[in-house]
Design a protein around this motif. Structure first.
Motif, PDB file in Angstrom:
ATOM      1  N   MET A   1      28.983  22.726   8.542  1.00  0.00           N
ATOM      2  CA  MET A   1      28.799  21.321   8.771  1.00  0.00           C
ATOM      3  C   MET A   1      27.367  20.963   8.356  1.00  0.00           C
ATOM      4  N   LYS A   2      27.214  19.898   7.634  1.00  0.00           N
ATOM      5  CA  LYS A   2      25.916  19.438   7.183  1.00  0.00           C
ATOM      6  C   LYS A   2      25.593  18.134   7.906  1.00  0.00           C
ATOM      7  N   VAL A   3      24.368  18.037   8.419  1.00  0.00           N
ATOM      8  CA  VAL A   3      23.946  16.838   9.147  1.00  0.00           C
ATOM      9  C   VAL A   3      22.848  16.153   8.351  1.00  0.00           C
ATOM     10  N   THR A   4      22.943  14.866   8.223  1.00  0.00           N
ATOM     11  CA  THR A   4      21.916  14.081   7.540  1.00  0.00           C
ATOM     12  C   THR A   4      21.203  13.208   8.567  1.00  0.00           C
ATOM     13  N   VAL A   5      19.890  13.330   8.618  1.00  0.00           N
ATOM     14  CA  VAL A   5      19.087  12.513   9.526  1.00  0.00           C
ATOM     15  C   VAL A   5      18.731  11.229   8.794  1.00  0.00           C
ATOM     16  N   LYS A   6      19.148  10.108   9.342  1.00  0.00           N
ATOM     17  CA  LYS A   6      18.912   8.825   8.698  1.00  0.00           C
ATOM     18  C   LYS A   6      17.598   8.188   9.145  1.00  0.00           C
TER      19      LYS A   6
END
Length: 85
Positions: A1-6
């Motif tokens: 799972m890849k998480v992107t911090v906005k």
């Protein structure tokens, strides 16, 4: 799972690392500032003497200027010399 911090907001606090919590001259907290300053931090730094006592720079400079002959630490009465750490 890849998480992107906005979005990210950093929060920090700072503290002076001193041998006491309050200035021995003005009795204000070192984390605050001396009575002559509006904001704590780099504009109101702490200074140490060779005797290891610590004060707001503005407080000790006023103290030293008020001494007529000998300039002594207001806490221990040793001759005041700035500690060049």
């Amino acid at each position: 799972m890849k998480v992107t911090v906005k979005s990210w907001t950093g929060v920090a606090t700072w503290r002076w690392v001193a041998n006491d919590d309050n200035c021995g001259i003005c009795r204000m907290a070192f984390d605050g500032c001396c009575p002559d300053c509006k904001l704590p931090g780099d504009d109101c730094p702490l200074v140490w003497g060779q005797c290891s006592h610590c004060f707001h720079i503005h407080c000790i400079v006023k103290w030293l200027h008020s001494q007529q002959v000998n300039q002594h630490c207001p806490m221990c009465r040793q001759e005041w010399k700035f500690n060049n750490k």
